[in-house]
Every structure is written in structure tokens, then in C-alpha cells.
Design a protein around this motif. Structure first.
Motif, short mmCIF file in Angstrom:
data_model
loop_
_atom_site.label_atom_id
_atom_site.label_comp_id
_atom_site.label_asym_id
_atom_site.label_seq_id
_atom_site.Cartn_x
_atom_site.Cartn_y
_atom_site.Cartn_z
N GLY A 246 0.96 -1.21 -0.07
CA GLY A 246 0.17 0.11 -0.15
C GLY A 246 0.80 1.24 0.09
O GLY A 246 2.01 1.27 0.49
N ASP A 247 0.13 2.42 -0.38
CA ASP A 247 0.60 3.64 -0.59
C ASP A 247 2.03 3.79 -1.69
O ASP A 247 2.79 4.29 -1.15
N ILE A 248 2.15 2.98 -2.44
CA ILE A 248 3.14 2.75 -3.29
C ILE A 248 3.24 4.01 -4.15
O ILE A 248 4.55 4.59 -4.15
N VAL A 249 2.10 4.47 -4.84
CA VAL A 249 2.02 5.68 -5.51
C VAL A 249 1.12 6.70 -4.51
O VAL A 249 -0.05 6.18 -4.07
N ASP A 250 1.75 7.95 -4.53
CA ASP A 250 0.68 8.92 -3.63
C ASP A 250 -0.25 9.37 -4.66
O ASP A 250 0.06 10.75 -4.97
N LEU A 251 -1.35 8.92 -4.97
CA LEU A 251 -2.30 9.64 -5.81
C LEU A 251 -3.09 10.82 -5.07
O LEU A 251 -3.35 11.84 -5.89
N ILE A 252 -3.03 10.87 -3.87
CA ILE A 252 -3.56 12.24 -3.34
C ILE A 252 -2.66 13.47 -3.37
O ILE A 252 -3.06 14.57 -3.72
N ALA A 253 -1.33 13.11 -3.04
CA ALA A 253 -0.48 14.21 -3.29
C ALA A 253 -0.45 14.80 -4.60
O ALA A 253 -0.17 15.74 -5.07
N MET A 254 -0.36 13.78 -5.55
CA MET A 254 -0.26 14.00 -6.90
C MET A 254 -1.60 14.85 -7.78
O MET A 254 -1.45 15.40 -8.87
N GLN A 255 -2.60 14.87 -6.95
CA GLN A 255 -3.94 15.93 -7.20
C GLN A 255 -3.26 17.16 -6.95
O GLN A 255 -4.04 17.86 -7.80
N LYS A 256 -2.59 17.42 -6.45
CA LYS A 256 -1.88 18.93 -6.30
C LYS A 256 -0.75 19.31 -7.15
O LYS A 256 -0.49 20.30 -7.45
N ARG A 257 0.17 18.34 -6.78
CA ARG A 257 1.46 18.34 -7.50
C ARG A 257 2.21 17.04 -7.97
O ARG A 257 2.35 16.34 -7.06
N VAL A 258 2.67 16.76 -9.13
CA VAL A 258 3.12 15.75 -9.61
C VAL A 258 4.67 15.72 -9.39
O VAL A 258 5.08 16.72 -10.06
N HIS A 259 5.38 15.01 -8.88
CA HIS A 259 6.73 14.78 -8.90
C HIS A 259 7.30 13.53 -9.32
O HIS A 259 7.15 12.51 -8.39
N LEU A 260 7.69 13.40 -10.43
CA LEU A 260 8.13 12.09 -10.81
C LEU A 260 9.39 12.12 -11.74
O LEU A 260 9.32 12.02 -12.75
N PRO A 261 10.38 12.44 -11.01
CA PRO A 261 11.71 12.61 -11.59
C PRO A 261 12.22 10.96 -12.11
O PRO A 261 11.35 10.05 -11.91
N PRO A 262 13.33 10.90 -12.76
CA PRO A 262 13.71 9.44 -13.30
C PRO A 262 13.81 8.25 -12.51
O PRO A 262 13.50 7.23 -12.82
N GLU A 263 14.43 8.84 -11.32
CA GLU A 263 14.28 7.71 -10.32
C GLU A 263 13.02 6.78 -9.76
O GLU A 263 13.02 5.77 -9.74
N HIS A 264 11.85 7.74 -9.76
CA HIS A 264 10.57 7.30 -9.65
C HIS A 264 10.10 6.35 -10.70
O HIS A 264 9.31 5.17 -10.53
N GLN A 265 10.51 6.92 -11.91
CA GLN A 265 9.92 6.13 -12.97
C GLN A 265 10.86 4.93 -13.10
O GLN A 265 10.28 3.71 -13.62
N ALA A 266 12.15 4.94 -12.61
CA ALA A 266 12.82 3.53 -12.84
C ALA A 266 12.45 2.52 -11.59
O ALA A 266 12.36 1.31 -12.06
N VAL A 267 11.79 3.05 -10.57
CA VAL A 267 10.96 2.13 -9.74
C VAL A 267 9.83 1.43 -10.38
O VAL A 267 9.79 0.15 -9.90
N VAL A 268 9.27 2.17 -10.79
CA VAL A 268 8.06 1.51 -11.58
C VAL A 268 8.42 0.50 -12.52
O VAL A 268 7.87 -0.64 -12.60
N GLN A 269 9.26 0.83 -13.30
CA GLN A 269 10.07 -0.25 -14.36
C GLN A 269 10.55 -1.40 -13.83
O GLN A 269 10.54 -2.20 -14.12
N ARG A 270 11.35 -1.27 -12.64
CA ARG A 270 11.96 -2.37 -12.08
C ARG A 270 10.92 -3.16 -11.35
O ARG A 270 11.27 -4.43 -11.46
N LEU A 271 10.03 -2.62 -10.72
CA LEU A 271 8.79 -3.59 -10.20
C LEU A 271 8.20 -4.40 -11.22
O LEU A 271 8.14 -5.62 -11.28
N MET A 272 7.84 -3.79 -12.70
CA MET A 272 7.39 -4.41 -13.60
C MET A 272 8.33 -5.54 -14.11
O MET A 272 8.08 -6.95 -14.50
N GLU A 273 9.74 -5.32 -14.29
CA GLU A 273 10.56 -6.14 -14.66
C GLU A 273 10.71 -7.41 -13.51
O GLU A 273 10.84 -8.74 -13.91
N ILE A 274 10.58 -6.95 -12.21
CA ILE A 274 10.56 -8.10 -11.15
C ILE A 274 9.44 -8.84 -11.52
O ILE A 274 9.64 -10.24 -11.43
#
Length: 283
Positions: A40-68
Motif C-alpha cells: 500500500g501507498d506505493i504511489v501517492d495519488l492524493i499528493a499528485m492531485q496537487k503536484r506531480v513529482h516524478l523524476p527519473p528515479e521514480h519512473q525507474a522504480v515502477v519499471q523495476r517492479l514490472m521487470e521483477i
């Protein structure tokens, strides 16, 4: 590479500036497991309603989870309150990741643990995790201070240190909230005839053993950078992962002295049907 039977992580809060994505990415690259639980709370959709902060490291985590998930590890996602939107997809498998309201995990030594995020207990402990100090704004300020302090420490060549965690351990109301949360989780586990409960939500990693159950909280990747891991023999360990990975604790073998017999504190004002209500919410 470290090999484990199971790994549990939660409260990553991808999409926010407070997420310690670089440490998490390093952790995911350094461990292998049969089952990875995203509690749970892997992605903070509540905070992202106000401001989205998705630098390359965040995108890399999502990609790594899908690779796993694509390379043979079973990945189970149990959404929390900050990624509650994904609960409507529970029962489905997306990109190889199973979405479930809750799951029962059986350890190598045969113990059965209920696994869910833990926000279901807020009504009983009567406090939101974002209100641990004096409110949402104070918590946000504390996390910003945590970022600034650790940015300065990195410039000085010093390892990560959680200022936020240090402050909260010194606030009596925070400690009281955490103990009530632990008691609520243990109550559900014991009444449901489970051997224990595994969750996140309150950003406080730890174990608490009673006479009849074991509470496990895997912590977070905002303040503490922690994960719960299960070894091949079923034994559970809490890890901290930053510049210097370390063991925080092994599961206790004996009950905590405060959790035995008449000494054990009781939850006051527990709503009628509390256990059934929690089970219904996470079923």
C-alpha cells in the motif's frame, strides 16, 4: 545479491518529493525473492492531485517492479489509502502484478499472516498517520526538514539519517498512537486465528509479539527506508537500506513483557463488530 523467500515494502509515496526512490531502487536491484508484497501507498495519488513529482528515479522504480514481475517473482499489490483508486481493480492482474484487498501469507515454517495496508485501523486508534504530530501541515514541514537535513548530510559525505523518525520517537502522542495501532492489528490477527499481521501505513517499522500473535510493520521509504524480509526458514527480519544497509531487528522469540496476561493494555472504545468490520473492509 541477497536472496529472500519474501519481501514486504510499503509507503513508498512515489510522485512526491519525500520519496527516497534512489535507495529503494538500489534495494530492488540488490535483492531476489519468490514473492514481493507491495503493502500500500506505493504511489501517492492524493499528493499528485496537487503536484506531480516524478523524476527519473521514480519512473525507474515502477519499471523495476514490472521487470521483477516479468522475471518469475510473484508480485502482489495491496493498495492503501493514498493509492485507494487501485482498489477498484483488486482481483485483476496488471503487468504481471496481482492486485488484492488483502492476502494471507504463509511463511516457510507454516505460520499464517494477514497482510493489508493498515488504514482500516484509523477509526479505532482515532488518529490519522498524517496527524501524528499536530496535523498535516506540521507533518509536511517535518518531511521537508528531513529532506534539507539529508541534502546537507550528503554534501558532507554523511549517510542518511531520519530526522523525522527521531522527532516522532520523542513525542508521547506519537508513541501512544503507534501502540494503539499495534494492538488493533494484533486483535484482528488473534480473533481471526492468524499467527500475525503484516502492514505498513504508520511509517514506523517494528515487531510486537503477544502471547498469541506477531505484529510486523515494514515501515516506509519516506522517513525510514525499511523493508520486512522473510528468510528461507520462515524467520522475519527488518532491514534499513541506505548508504549502509543494516538489520534493524529480528522477530522476537518471546512475548513483549507488556503484552502478557493481565498486564496487556486494552483498546478502549472499540466499536462493536470491529474485527468483522475490518475483515469486511479488506476482503
Amino acid at each position: 545479491m541477497r536472496d529472500y523467500r519474501s519481501v514486504f515494502i510499503s509507503d513508498v509515496h512515489l510522485g512526491t518529493a519525500d520519496c527516497q526512490a534512489a535507495y529503494l531502487l538500489d534495494f530492488l536491484n540488490q535483492v531476489r525473492c519468490e514473492t514481493l508484497y507491495l503493502v500500500g501507498d506505493i504511489v501517492d495519488l492524493i499528493a499528485m492531485q496537487k503536484r506531480v513529482h516524478l523524476p527519473p528515479e521514480h519512473q525507474a522504480v515502477v519499471q523495476r517492479l514490472m521487470e521483477i514481475a516479468a522475471t518469475g517473482t510473484r508480485v502482489v499489490y495491496v493498495p492503501g489509502n493514498h493509492d485507494e483508486f487501485f482498489r477498484k481493480f483488486c482481483g485483476q492482474t496488471i503487468a504481471g502484478i496481482e492486485l488484492k484487498h488483502k492476502v494471507v501469507h504463509t511463511t516457510a515454517d507454516g505460520r499464517r499472516f494477514m497482510v493489508c495496508h493498515g488504514d482500516q485501523f484509523d477509526q479505532v486508534v482515532r488518529c490519522s498517520p498524517l496527524m501524528l504530530l499536530v496535523g498535516d501541515r506540521a507533518h509536511g514541514l517535518l518531511l521537508r526538514l528531513n529532506r534539507w537535513v539529508n541534502g546537507l548530510r550528503r554534501l558532507q559525505g554523511k549517510p542518511y539519517w531520519s530526522m523525522a523518525a527521531w522527532v516522532k520517537t520523542r513525542i508521547g502522542k506519537a508513541r501512544t498512537f503507534i501502540r494503539r495501532f499495534e494492538l488493533a492489528a494484533l486483535t484482528v490477527a488473534e480473533k481471526g486465528h492468524y499467527d500475525g499481521f503484516i502492514c505498513g501505513h504508520i511509517h514506523s517499522a517494528g515487531f510486537l509479539r503477544s502471547e498469541n500473535g506477531l505484529y510486523c510493520n515494514d515501515g516506509d521509504w519516506v522517513e525510514h527506508c525499511t523493508a520486512l524480509v522473510e528468510h528461507g526458514n520462515g524467520r522475519l527480519e527488518l532491514l534499513h537500506w541506505s548508504e549502509a544497509p543494516a538489520t534493524l531487528a529480528w522477530e522476537p522469540e518471546t512475548p513483549h513483557p507488556e503484552m502478557c496476561g493481565d498486564v496487556r493494555p486494552a483498546l478502549d472504545h472499540v466499536p462493536a463488530g470491529f474485527v468483522e468490520q475490518v475483515n469486511r473492509l479488506v476482503s
